[in-house]
Design an enzyme around this catalytic site. Sequence first.
Site, PDB file in Angstrom:
ATOM      1  CG  HIS A 171      -5.575   1.412   4.817  1.00  0.00           C
ATOM      2  ND1 HIS A 171      -5.490   2.757   6.092  1.00  0.00           N
ATOM      3  CD2 HIS A 171      -4.572   0.717   4.860  1.00  0.00           C
ATOM      4  CE1 HIS A 171      -3.932   2.233   6.622  1.00  0.00           C
ATOM      5  NE2 HIS A 171      -3.579   1.088   5.859  1.00  0.00           N
ATOM      6  CE  LYS A 177      -0.171   3.080   5.356  1.00  0.00           C
ATOM      7  NZ  LYS A 177       0.600   2.828   6.271  1.00  0.00           N
ATOM      8  CG  ASN A 187      -1.991   1.267   1.451  1.00  0.00           C
ATOM      9  OD1 ASN A 187      -1.582   2.018   0.699  1.00  0.00           O
ATOM     10  ND2 ASN A 187      -2.746   1.211   2.366  1.00  0.00           N
TER      11      ASN A 187
HETATM   12  P1  13P Z   1       3.338  -0.022   7.075  1.00  0.00           P
HETATM   13  O1  13P Z   1       3.738  -1.203   7.115  1.00  0.00           O
HETATM   14  O2  13P Z   1       3.772   1.272   7.099  1.00  0.00           O
HETATM   15  O3  13P Z   1       2.923  -0.018   9.210  1.00  0.00           O
HETATM   16  O4  13P Z   1       1.626   0.450   6.931  1.00  0.00           O
HETATM   17  C1  13P Z   1       0.667  -0.398   7.648  1.00  0.00           C
HETATM   18  C2  13P Z   1      -0.810  -0.156   6.589  1.00  0.00           C
HETATM   19  O5  13P Z   1      -1.039   0.156   6.529  1.00  0.00           O
HETATM   20  C3  13P Z   1      -0.657  -0.742   5.203  1.00  0.00           C
HETATM   21  O6  13P Z   1      -1.858  -0.814   4.594  1.00  0.00           O
END
Ligand code: 13P
Length: 257
Positions: A102, A11, A9
């Site tokens: 999410h 983001k 992900n």
């Molecule tokens: P991290 O791996 O950065 O903790 O994020 C996890 C996440 O939210 C994946 O969707």
Amino acid sequence: MRKKIVAGNWKMNLSLTEGLELGAAIAGFVKNNPLDNLNGQPDVIMFTPSVYLVPVTEKVAGTPKLSTGAQNCHTELKGAYTGETSVKMIQSAGVINVLVGHSERRSYFGETNEVLAKKVEIALANGVTPMYCCGEVLDERNAGNHFDVVKEQIETGLFWLSEEEFAKTIIAYEPVWAIGTGVTASPEQAQEMHAYIRKLISEKYNPTVAENYTILYGGSCNAKNAAELFANKDVDGGLIGGASLQAEDFCKIIQSF
Ligand code: 13P
């Protein structure tokens, strides 16, 4: 057999050039490193920012076991929703996965289990696989409510589906206190919750559906701790945030089964 998956992900990170480079590096790795372990090579999904979905999907097209996904979709197929992306648009761009619920969508954008159920419905109706995220915040775990919270999220978001439709979905368990904090759930904590989720599925549907269902762990999963998390019998892979932004780290995680 139950599908293993490693998903990244991204983001709201990376420039387009960086995203294309990362996609190409992961595609190259997946093509050149068939893993001949017991479970076979896991499927790999890259959940990119929506503006990168088309170029990244085109860049990695034809790579077996590698696909792309959107990080969110709207509950409607089209209309006057400025700034939003519909699942029809996602599907028409050749993208086959979408993240639903999410924790960042739940907390920053107020998405409720009821809204998320609609997103699951519209994704499935349009041939896009919803990866449904669930997980408790720290206060809920400290109060001993984490099982009830996750149960409610899954019951409202997914358990109204028919057996056939439910079997097309994926669950990612992401304890909110572990996301982006560097504090990962212990392998025991992850296994305990995954086994609980599988039991809920077995009770709601049947043991065969539960046995074949993929449940991923997310929350500070990285190249160092992935193997001990994935070694648990109910953990079928990971949804990776920060560590999915570096090809080397992410490819190590892909090899962690
Ligand atoms: P991290 O791996 O950065 O903790 O994020 C996890 C996440 O939210 C994946 O969707």
